[in-house]
Design an enzyme around this catalytic site. Structure first.
Site, PDB file in Angstrom:
ATOM      1  CB  SER A  32      -5.118   1.910  -1.499  1.00 49.94           C
ATOM      2  OG  SER A  32      -3.744   1.565  -1.573  1.00 49.94           O
ATOM      3  N   GLY A  69      -6.486  -1.637  -3.206  1.00 46.66           N
ATOM      4  CA  GLY A  69      -5.934  -2.978  -3.340  1.00 46.66           C
ATOM      5  C   GLY A  69      -5.801  -3.455  -4.770  1.00 46.66           C
ATOM      6  CG  ASN A  98      -1.592  -2.684  -4.423  1.00 41.62           C
ATOM      7  OD1 ASN A  98      -1.089  -2.414  -3.341  1.00 41.62           O
ATOM      8  ND2 ASN A  98      -2.742  -2.148  -4.819  1.00 41.62           N
ATOM      9  CG  ASP A 179       0.135   1.853   5.887  1.00 38.10           C
ATOM     10  OD1 ASP A 179       0.821   2.871   5.680  1.00 38.10           O
ATOM     11  OD2 ASP A 179      -0.936   1.622   5.284  1.00 38.10           O
ATOM     12  CG  HIS A 182      -1.862   3.286   2.228  1.00 40.74           C
ATOM     13  ND1 HIS A 182      -1.714   2.086   2.899  1.00 40.74           N
ATOM     14  CD2 HIS A 182      -2.419   2.999   1.031  1.00 40.74           C
ATOM     15  CE1 HIS A 182      -2.175   1.118   2.138  1.00 40.74           C
ATOM     16  NE2 HIS A 182      -2.614   1.638   1.004  1.00 40.74           N
TER      17      HIS A 182
END
Length: 216
Positions: A32, A69, A98, A179, A182
């Site tokens: 992402s 993801g 991730n 968040d 990002h």
């Protein structure tokens, strides 16, 4: 005789042309952080990098094969198809974040990324490996081992390395979306610059894939 010569020449040119085009493709293979999560696609660093590439190395093009993801295992499972589909000359490998955020085993992250690199090199694609770091709340031991993965891979496979994709703003909350993970639109130009700094050197020096040493 002349007709046969012209036919052979036409065949050689026809088959040689795609090979030349293949070497001018840069494939971004990430998660992402590379898909432009939460921001307009045109504002993402990959698009900004593509614009820079067009202005200074117009014969090259960028293909974004990133998946939001994505983990290193997911990348390992789809790299072969991506290489066959796009036949890149350079792969910008941006995976592992991730895995780290999920606390995955360091050895499994290393092995997955190593396999991806090996497949790229076997396909005659040079690799630009993108390093990542984790927040300090994951513990000193784990964060240090995670960060070391990328340096070790770069040394073992003789790839080019961006030490940290988010260098210059990684600790500044203003450059992240709500968040806290990002990067926002304001950060994209800095990411593009971090990547371009190394990619430009590869292009200017004609960096080619280096096969891993199989003697060890």
């Amino acid at each position: 005789m002349k007709k046969n010569f012209l036919l052979i020449l036409f065949i050689v040119i026809a088959f040689a042309a795609p090979a030349s085009a293949v070497s001018k493709t840069v494939m971004v293979f990430g998660d992402s952080l590379s898909t432009g999560y939460g921001i307009p696609v045109e504002a993402g660093w990959v698009n900004l990098l593509s614009q820079r590439l067009q202005s200074q190395h117009a014969s090259y093009r960028i293909i974004n094969a990133s998946v939001s993801g994505e983990t290193s295992l997911g990348g390992r499972n789809r790299i072969t198809q991506a290489l066959e589909n796009h036949r890149p000359g350079i792969v910008i490998l941006e995976l592992g974040a991730n895995d780290g955020l999920r606390g995955a085993a360091i050895q499994s992250i290393y092995e997955n990324l190593a396999t991806i690199i090996e497949k790229c090199l076997q396909a005659n694609a040079a690799v630009l490996l993108v390093g990542m770091q984790l927040p300090p709340n994951y513990g000193v031991a784990y964060t240090q081992k995670f960060q070391a993965i990328f340096q070790q891979l770069a040394e073992n496979y003789q790839t080019e390395l961006i030490p940290f994709l988010l260098a210059g703003f990684g600790e500044k909350h203003d450059y992240f979306q709500p968040d806290g993970i990002h990067p926002n639109e304001m950060a994209q130009a800095m990411i593009a610059e971090n990547v371009w700094e190394v990619l430009q050197t590869m292009l200017d020096t004609g960096k080619v894939a280096v096969k891993p040493d199989q003697s060890e």
